[in-house]
Design a protein around this motif. Structure first.
Motif, mmCIF file in Angstrom:
data_model
loop_
_atom_site.group_PDB
_atom_site.id
_atom_site.type_symbol
_atom_site.label_atom_id
_atom_site.label_comp_id
_atom_site.label_asym_id
_atom_site.label_seq_id
_atom_site.Cartn_x
_atom_site.Cartn_y
_atom_site.Cartn_z
ATOM 1 N N ASP A 172 0.866 -1.169 0.000
ATOM 2 C CA ASP A 172 0.000 0.000 0.000
ATOM 3 C C ASP A 172 0.908 1.225 0.000
ATOM 4 O OD1 ASP A 172 -1.605 2.177 0.720
ATOM 5 O OD2 ASP A 172 -2.961 0.938 1.910
ATOM 6 N N ALA A 173 1.043 1.862 -1.167
ATOM 7 C CA ALA A 173 1.991 2.969 -1.308
ATOM 8 C C ALA A 173 1.594 4.176 -0.465
ATOM 9 C CB ALA A 173 2.112 3.366 -2.776
ATOM 10 N N ASP A 174 0.294 4.421 -0.319
ATOM 11 C CA ASP A 174 -0.148 5.580 0.459
ATOM 12 C C ASP A 174 0.137 5.397 1.946
ATOM 13 O OD1 ASP A 174 -1.028 6.904 -1.800
ATOM 14 O OD2 ASP A 174 -3.070 6.090 -1.650
ATOM 15 N N ALA A 175 -0.141 4.202 2.452
ATOM 16 C CA ALA A 175 0.086 3.941 3.873
ATOM 17 C C ALA A 175 1.532 3.567 4.161
ATOM 18 C CB ALA A 175 -0.853 2.833 4.355
ATOM 19 N N GLY A 176 2.277 3.143 3.137
ATOM 20 C CA GLY A 176 3.653 2.733 3.331
ATOM 21 C C GLY A 176 3.791 1.451 4.119
ATOM 22 N N VAL A 177 2.914 0.469 3.812
ATOM 23 C CA VAL A 177 2.933 -0.806 4.529
ATOM 24 C C VAL A 177 2.616 -1.948 3.568
ATOM 25 C CG1 VAL A 177 2.204 0.159 6.752
ATOM 26 C CG2 VAL A 177 0.468 -0.665 5.133
ATOM 27 N N PHE A 178 2.977 -3.142 3.981
ATOM 28 C CA PHE A 178 2.463 -4.349 3.348
ATOM 29 C C PHE A 178 1.193 -4.764 4.072
ATOM 30 C CE2 PHE A 178 6.996 -4.742 2.283
ATOM 31 C CZ PHE A 178 6.906 -4.979 0.918
#
Length: 536
Positions: free
Chosen positions: A146-152
């Motif tokens: 998830d590029a916006d949240a910066g997480v897998f």
């Protein structure tokens, strides 16, 4: 790997790391079950679903689409940029066992698939599934960026639906750390245990997996797309770095680090490991063979100390005498063994001398803390040089976690604060204590410590090179390797019996450690584990 399939159990794993019973799931709904947080799986509400911005949520779940097989999942993805195909990789711990082995081992093969779905060019979807099994019932797991949240975000298909198991931050949270899928994705990132050459157990440029002519894997449409694991290594390293960068940016954004211990445990302790080996095929070794190098990561954390911190080490990697290696295999009864099938074959793993080494994901956190200025290079080096001859599972280095703040601390000066605490404690402790050794190194002039540390490493590797040629020395190193394998076997990353060799060394043998003079000794009593232990 992405999968969490228990040893020797074919077919779909109903719990599958999510703790969700299929009977409790509703078709065509995404469910949430973060082990340690959620008592049971429950359908996600619209707000929770809208907060997920990864390819699985955007392309499928928000649209009410729930692919039940890997084929349906891949067919539902947009064409990747430039028409690039799926990158498909094949792994199986019995992949190099001769096809005529009797009784045969359980040939459990899995596919790992990487795709670009929402990103313009970067991989943002990793899929793990059984190879050659019924696609409707074999396990199907996804790590989606998830590029916006910066997480897998981590998902599993558990018929009749899908379960969200949590995101990268959940791996670090007290309640869910070490639970569910985060027992192997311990730091929130993707995992490839056999990350570097020769990529043991993977189809790669170093080895081809043996498949019977009638293997159902050959009939799987994905098999025709299999490429070498040397490509997956590059992808995994980039993805681990992506999460590390996002994580560090988030925890230092305000100038205060809320939980310094969550970062520093990846310097002072072993949160995870990779498996490394010689590039030499064990069956090809004869008494007349040339000496061959053993993995650098067995002797020290070379990736961190030499590659990242650039210590000017000049010593060469110690080389194992072929005759000593073969004698050691006989002395300690090395064999491949699978209790569930009765398979047993004398000798080492396909590539010689598989051992756990410092994890890339741990080193990546340290590397980026130094690059960002959060830690001075000298501080990282001093920490690693405490017991540097034991690059993993070091009780001495783990003891220094006691001086790391567990509450909010200013990012500026964090390392200096920790160093002051260690140095103060060292005043009342013996010179041989981890605290005193750190303090002595920290007191070295800034212009001198790189060469001083390099000289220490050169001297140590010179001692190893002398001892490895003796019968007692080489046998000690085999015992040390087995001690570290036993420690690895307590981790959830230990999924399959054939990953490592079995020996006649007792399972309750004393833990061993390496000294700077290259001799092996009983290890110190372990310090308390800073990683929370999962509850029942």
């Amino acid at each position: 790997m992405l999968s969490d399939v228990p040893d020797g159990v074919p077919g779909e794993v109903r719990d599958d790391g999510c703790g969700a019973d299929a009977a409790s799931l509703t078709a065509d709904r995404l469910h949430r079950r973060v082990i340690g947080v959620d008592p049971q799986a429950a359908p996600m509400n619209d707000g929770e679903l809208a907060a997920l911005g990864d390819p699985m949520a955007v392309l499928f779940f928000r649209r009410g689409v729930f692919p039940m097989t890997v084929g349906e999942l891949l067919a539902g993805l947009p064409q990747p940029p430039g028409g690039l195909p799926n990158a498909v990789y094949l792994i199986g711990e019995a992949g190099q066992v001769p096809l005529n082995a009797s009784p045969p081992p359980f040939r459990d093969f899995r596919f790992a698939i990487t795709r670009t779905a929402l990103q313009s060019k970067d991989v943002d979807l990793l899929i793990s599934t059984g190879a050659g099994d019924d696609p409707a019932t074999t396990f199907l797991q996804v790590a989606a960026w998830d590029a916006d949240a910066g997480v897998f975000n981590y998902y599993s298909r558990i018929s009749p639906s899908w379960v969200w198991s949590g995101d990268s931050w959940a791996a670090l949270a007290e309640g869910s750390r070490g639970r569910g899928c985060f027992d192997s994705h311990i730091n929130g990132s993707v995992v490839m245990k056999e990350l570097a050459l020769p990529w043991s157990n993977w189809q790669s440029q170093a080895a081809t997996i043996n498949l019977p002519a009638n293997s159902p894997v050959r009939a799987d449409p994905l098999f025709a797309q299999v490429v070498g694991a040397e490509n997956l290594e590059l992808t995994v390293r980039a993805l681990v770095g992506r999460w590390t960068a996002a994580r560090l940016a988030a925890v230092t954004r305000t100038g205060t680090v809320e939980r310094p211990d969550h970062l520093l445990r990846q310097l002072f302790t072993t949160t995870s490991v990779n498996l490394s080996s010689s590039a030499v095929q064990s069956a090809a070794v004869t008494p007349a063979s040339q000496d061959f190098p053993l993995p650098v990561g067995f002797w020290l954390n070379g990736d961190a100390l030499i590659n990242d911190l650039a210590l000017p080490v000049t010593a060469t990697v110690p080389r194992a005498p072929a005759a000593r290696y073969l004698a050691g295999l006989r002395t300690f009864g090395f064999r491949l063994q699978e209790k569930a099938t009765g398979f047993r074959r004398s000798g080492d793993t396909f590539f010689a001398f598989v051992v756990p080494e410092a994890a890339f994901e741990d080193n990546d956190v340290v590397r980026r803390m130094v690059q960002s200025g959060l830690l001075p290079a000298k501080f990282a080096a001093c920490a690693l040089m405490v017991d540097f001859t034991n690059p993993i599972f070091s009780t001495d280095r783990a003891r220094l976690m006691a001086y790391v703040p567990t509450g909010p601390a200013p990012a500026a000066g964090l390392a200096e604060e920790i160093a002051r605490a260690i140095t103060k404690a060292a005043d009342a402790l013996p010179a041989t204590s981890p605290e005193a050794r750190f303090a002595a190194d920290w007191a070295l002039p800034d212009a001198d410590w790189p060469q001083t540390f390099a000289g220490r490493i050169d001297a140590y590797l010179g001692e190893v090179s002398a001892r490895i040629g003796t019968s007692s020395g080489f046998e000690d190193y085999l015992r040390l390797a087995e001690s570290r394998r036993r420690d690895f076997k307590t981790m959830r990353l230990n999924e399959f019996e054939l990953t490592l060799p079995a020996t006649n060394i007792p399972a309750n043998a004393a833990r061993l450690a390496m000294l700077a003079n290259a001799t092996v000794t009983p290890a110190p009593v372990p310090a308390p584990d800073p990683t929370p232990t999962p509850g029942p």
